[in-house]
Scaffold this active site. Structure first.
Site, PDB file in Angstrom:
ATOM      1  N   CYS A  83      32.336  49.944  53.066  1.00 47.76           N
ATOM      2  CA  CYS A  83      33.363  48.820  52.780  1.00 47.76           C
ATOM      3  C   CYS A  83      33.723  48.476  54.283  1.00 47.76           C
ATOM      4  O   CYS A  83      33.729  47.298  54.430  1.00 47.76           O
ATOM      5  CB  CYS A  83      34.469  49.351  52.057  1.00 47.76           C
ATOM      6  N   HIS A 135      39.979  52.372  51.549  1.00 42.50           N
ATOM      7  CA  HIS A 135      38.833  51.309  51.267  1.00 42.50           C
ATOM      8  C   HIS A 135      39.566  49.682  51.771  1.00 42.50           C
ATOM      9  O   HIS A 135      40.561  49.653  51.828  1.00 42.50           O
ATOM     10  CB  HIS A 135      38.815  51.155  49.683  1.00 42.50           C
ATOM     11  N   HIS A 147      33.666  43.203  48.782  1.00 41.64           N
ATOM     12  CA  HIS A 147      33.756  44.568  49.109  1.00 41.64           C
ATOM     13  C   HIS A 147      32.603  45.145  49.096  1.00 41.64           C
ATOM     14  O   HIS A 147      31.765  44.938  48.230  1.00 41.64           O
ATOM     15  CB  HIS A 147      35.242  45.490  48.582  1.00 41.64           C
TER      16      HIS A 147
END
Length: 182
Positions: A83, A135, A147
């Protein structure tokens, strides 16, 4: 890129044929403006995001080109990416800006913004099964973000999805003094 080029070429060919056969009034629009308009229509359809006149086509092209790239912890190439690597590559290529190399470092470089204030290119942060940020994604509009998912690789998801709603932490806009790539 090939998909977009083919779509643009096909659409331009159709428009050209229509102009020759139907006396469509000509405009003073340059090909680049036409290409941008076609690209915006194309990305609006495939990503389900209504692009405005101010939308960043380069952002959507980047996301589209990376969709499906497999997840790889610590990766930063199309062979595998995580990510923060995805966010780093996107900011480097689309905004010519260097950002941190993990979600917590990146968060330290932003001004927090409310979910309702998110704009294209803003970052979204999540705390998944943790008290720390784990994240990061990039907001692309209409409640969607791009993402690198650990289960599905690079993808576009809805912030309103129950999973993402549960773990959403904050949105952020890069601080003005973020370093530019030269």
């Amino acid at each position: 890129m090939k998909k977009l080029s083919l779509a643009i070429a096909l659409t331009l060919s159709i428009l050209s044929t229509q102009a020759q056969t139907k006396s469509i009034p000509s405009t003073q629009v340059t090909e680049t403006e036409e290409d941008k308009g076609l690209a915006k229509d194309y990305f609006s359809q495939i990503m389900g995001v209504a692009m405005s006149a101010t939308s960043n086509v380069k952002l959507f092209q980047f996301v589209y080109d990376w969709i499906g790239t497999p997840y790889h912890l610590g990766g930063d190439t199309k062979r595998g990416i995580d990510c923060s690597g995805f966010a780093y590559q996107l900011y480097s290529k689309v905004f010519n800006t260097a950002i941190g190399n993990n979600s917590r470092n990146i968060f330290s470089m932003v001004n927090p913004v409310g979910k309702e204030e998110l704009k294209e290119g803003d970052l979204v942060f999540f705390k998944i099964h943790s008290r720390a940020i784990t994240h990061v994604g990039v907001y692309i509009g209409n409640g969607k973000f791009a993402h690198a998912s650990s289960s599905k690789g690079v993808m576009v998801s809805y912030l309103a999805d129950p999973y993402w709603t549960r773990y959403y932490y904050k949105g952020g806009r890069l601080l003005a003094e973020a370093p530019q790539n030269n």
